[in-house]
Write an enzyme that holds these catalytic residues in place. Structure first.
Site, short mmCIF file in Angstrom:
data_model
loop_
_atom_site.label_atom_id
_atom_site.label_comp_id
_atom_site.label_asym_id
_atom_site.label_seq_id
_atom_site.Cartn_x
_atom_site.Cartn_y
_atom_site.Cartn_z
N GLY A 204 0.77 -1.23 0.00
CA GLY A 204 0.00 0.00 0.00
C GLY A 204 0.80 1.28 0.00
N CYS A 337 22.28 1.03 3.55
CA CYS A 337 23.08 1.33 4.74
C CYS A 337 22.67 0.38 5.85
CB CYS A 337 22.88 2.77 5.17
SG CYS A 337 24.00 3.31 6.45
#
Length: 409
Positions: A204, A337
């Site tokens: 969504g 990261c």
């Protein structure tokens, strides 16, 4: 702030927020038999029918999940377990090298814990799995292959794969295909029946719906062992009490995003092209990543309309992000990261880029709230930001050399 990270998450559509807010005021477990439960069940089934109609699926093929990561894990692990259970020889997974980590790490988990064999399908220089690449991989061991997983559109560089062609090849070898279509649904014309995939993931928050709600489109004849056990909801493939308000919000978002998709795609492509033009004017040595042609061989767009992924020589992506953020512009890098350690983008490396290029890239991703003013803000900021990032990089290199000389290492 200028928000240009819609590929990470995009603001909720007002229609979806309103529908979800209204549903939050109602009570009822969709598995209960009393009146409130039946009303909740009705809302869920109407949402299921709406989503199915929007993406070319049957309502019975829509399995609600908690989002893209769960949908990818359910497809990769569940189909693998089912296929291996039917035929113990099928322990091989073919996964494209540019997949989202939700697919890659699910496959790697199966290697570590379930004895799977993982083979990464190489991509070409624009980040696409060529049909002949898949055919050759399957010809080398179709009888041992449990699943193929290739994403519909890449979340970093925006390159679109020809899922229909890849599905046809997979089925020639009696192997199911899963596609992560998280970036495609609501932006590109997605038709589950026509594309031929056996499983398709959507979520969504990438298309204007709520966080934490998605769906796995799963063909009725596709065997899938559940990850969760409990109440037997969702065809007994995904147990758990359904989040009725979020399901309602997801359905409204999918319907509105899909209906407005062609118009919005044209607008986004125009904004994206203008952004690229202005960035290249300010930083001529910058390079574009991904496919910048016109359409796939079989027709259809070759790239997502709202993504511009660019590399800036001499820069580090994390420095660029922070400097852009200081100018009020929110974008992202192709680098993942983990625990504070910057890593080069696995997508760019798979496309043949060197590590410096893979580290020094930015992704500008536009969405339904993007405007000309956002593009103008990037145009004003990017030149000075790149210059500062390069100076910082040069200073860091000089300091490293000085430290090396001082320590003798």
């Amino acid at each position: 702030m200028t928000y240009l990270d819609h590929a990470a998450t995009t603001p909720m559509l007002r229609q979806a927020a309103a529908a979800m807010s209204e549903a939050l005021s109602r009570t009822g477990n969709a598995s209960s038999l009393h009146s409130a439960g039946r009303l909740a069940r009705r809302a869920v089934e109407e949402a299921r029918e709406s989503i199915a109609a929007s993406v070319g699926a049957r309502p019975s093929e829509v399995v609600f999940t908690a989002g893209g990561t769960e949908g990818d894990n359910l497809a990769v692990k569940g189909i693998y377990w089912a296929r291996r259970g039917d035929d113990p020889r099928r322990t091989r997974l073919l996964v494209s090298a540019i997949e989202h980590h939700a697919v890659l790490e699910a496959a790697e988990w199966l290697v570590t814990h379930e004895g799977a064999e993982l083979e990464l399908l190489p991509v070409d220089q624009v980040g696409r799995v060529r049909p002949e690449t898949l055919r050759a991989a399957l010809a080398a061991g179709a009888g041992r292959t449990a699943l193929v997983s290739v994403m519909w559109a890449n979340n970093e560089v925006g390159t679109v794969n020809d899922i229909e062609a890849l599905s046809e090849i997979a089925h020639e070898f009696d192997v199911p295909l899963h596609t992560d279509a998280v970036q495609a649904v609501g932006v590109l014309p997605v038709d589950f029946a026509a594309c031929g995939a056996d499983a398709l993931t959507l979520t969504g928050h990438k298309l204007g719906g709520p966080y934490g709600q998605g769906a796995l489109l799963l063909r009725r004849d596709a065997e899938c062992t559940p990850l969760l056990h409990g109440g037997g909801q969702e065809r007994d493939v995904r147990s758990g009490t359904l989040n009725v308000p979020a399901v309602v919000g997801l359905a409204v978002a999918v319907r509105h995003a899909g209906a407005d998709g062609p118009h919005r795609a044209a607008e986004l492509a125009g904004l994206r092209d203008e952004l690229v033009r202005k960035v290249l004017e300010a930083v001529p040595e910058a390079t574009l990543n991904g496919d910048w042609g016109h359409e796939l061989v079989g027709g259809g767009p070759c790239r997502l309309p709202g993504i511009a992924h660019m590399s800036f020589p001499g820069c580090e992506g994390d420095s660029l992000i922070m400097l852009m953020d200081a100018q009020g512009i929110e974008c992202s890098t192709g680098s993942a990261c983990t625990a504070g350690v910057a890593r080069p983008s696995h997508v760019l490396l798979a496309m043949g880029a060197d590590e410096a290029t893979a580290r020094g890239s930015l992704r500008f991703s536009l969405g339904h709230t993007s405007t000309d003013a956002d593009v103008a803000a990037v145009a004003r900021a990017i030149g000075p930001v790149v210059e500062r990032a390069r100076r910082a990089g040069h200073a860091g290199s000089r300091q490293t050399l000085a430290n090396t000389a001082a320590t003798g290492r």
